[in-house]
Design a protein around this motif. Structure first.
Motif, short mmCIF file in Angstrom:
data_model
loop_
_atom_site.label_atom_id
_atom_site.label_comp_id
_atom_site.label_asym_id
_atom_site.label_seq_id
_atom_site.Cartn_x
_atom_site.Cartn_y
_atom_site.Cartn_z
N LEU A 1 0.83 -1.21 0.00
CA LEU A 1 0.00 0.00 0.00
C LEU A 1 0.86 1.25 0.00
N GLU A 2 1.95 1.24 0.73
CA GLU A 2 2.87 2.39 0.71
C GLU A 2 3.44 2.59 -0.68
N GLY A 3 3.73 1.50 -1.37
CA GLY A 3 4.22 1.60 -2.74
C GLY A 3 3.19 2.22 -3.66
N VAL A 4 1.94 1.77 -3.55
CA VAL A 4 0.86 2.34 -4.36
C VAL A 4 0.68 3.82 -4.03
N GLN A 5 0.67 4.15 -2.75
CA GLN A 5 0.53 5.55 -2.33
C GLN A 5 1.67 6.40 -2.89
N GLY A 6 2.87 5.87 -2.87
CA GLY A 6 4.02 6.60 -3.41
C GLY A 6 3.86 6.87 -4.90
N HIS A 7 3.34 5.91 -5.63
CA HIS A 7 3.11 6.11 -7.06
C HIS A 7 2.02 7.15 -7.29
N PHE A 8 0.96 7.09 -6.49
CA PHE A 8 -0.07 8.12 -6.60
C PHE A 8 0.53 9.50 -6.34
N ARG A 9 1.39 9.60 -5.32
CA ARG A 9 2.04 10.89 -5.02
C ARG A 9 2.86 11.38 -6.21
N ARG A 10 3.59 10.47 -6.84
CA ARG A 10 4.43 10.87 -7.97
C ARG A 10 3.60 11.45 -9.10
N VAL A 11 2.46 10.84 -9.40
CA VAL A 11 1.66 11.37 -10.50
C VAL A 11 0.95 12.66 -10.09
N VAL A 12 0.59 12.77 -8.83
CA VAL A 12 -0.02 14.03 -8.36
C VAL A 12 1.00 15.15 -8.47
N GLU A 13 2.23 14.89 -8.07
CA GLU A 13 3.28 15.91 -8.19
C GLU A 13 3.53 16.28 -9.65
#
Length: 106
Positions: free
Chosen positions: A86-98
């Motif tokens: 889940l942390e990995g998925v959240q990190g990917h979501f953060r990258r695309v949001v940025e």
């Protein structure tokens, strides 16, 4: 294609792998007094919703939070595995949001 969309597409295989791992862990975890069939079904549904959200280029924060809450019913190794996923998925979501933010700021 803008950088934000390129991020969604470039990270799709990694997110897919993370979601596959989450699905497998939730699906195969033994039923116990803290992990029942209803929780399993809910977790699998949330993983599928996250997969569809990613495909639509949508950040599903509520689904991520609900899935993280369900990990409390798993045994320790499965909890660690799922929370890391889940942390990995959240990190990917953060990258695309940025990347989206940067594209909008231009």
């Amino acid at each position: 294609m803008n950088r934000a969309r390129a991020q969604w597409q470039a990270l799709a295989p990694s997110v897919g792998s993370l979601l596959d791992e989450l699905h497998g862990t939730f699906a195969t975890h033994d039923l116990t007094s803290t992990w029942n069939a209803g929780q399993r079904a809910q977790a699998l549904q949330l993983v599928d919703r996250l997969r569809r959200a990613w495909a639509r280029e949508h950040v599903a924060l509520d689904d991520l939070a609900a899935l993280e809450a369900l990990t409390a019913g798993l045994n320790l190794p499965a909890t660690v595995t799922c929370r890391a996923g889940l942390e990995g998925v959240q990190g990917h979501f953060r990258r695309v949001v940025e990347a989206t933010y940067e594209a909008l700021a231009e």
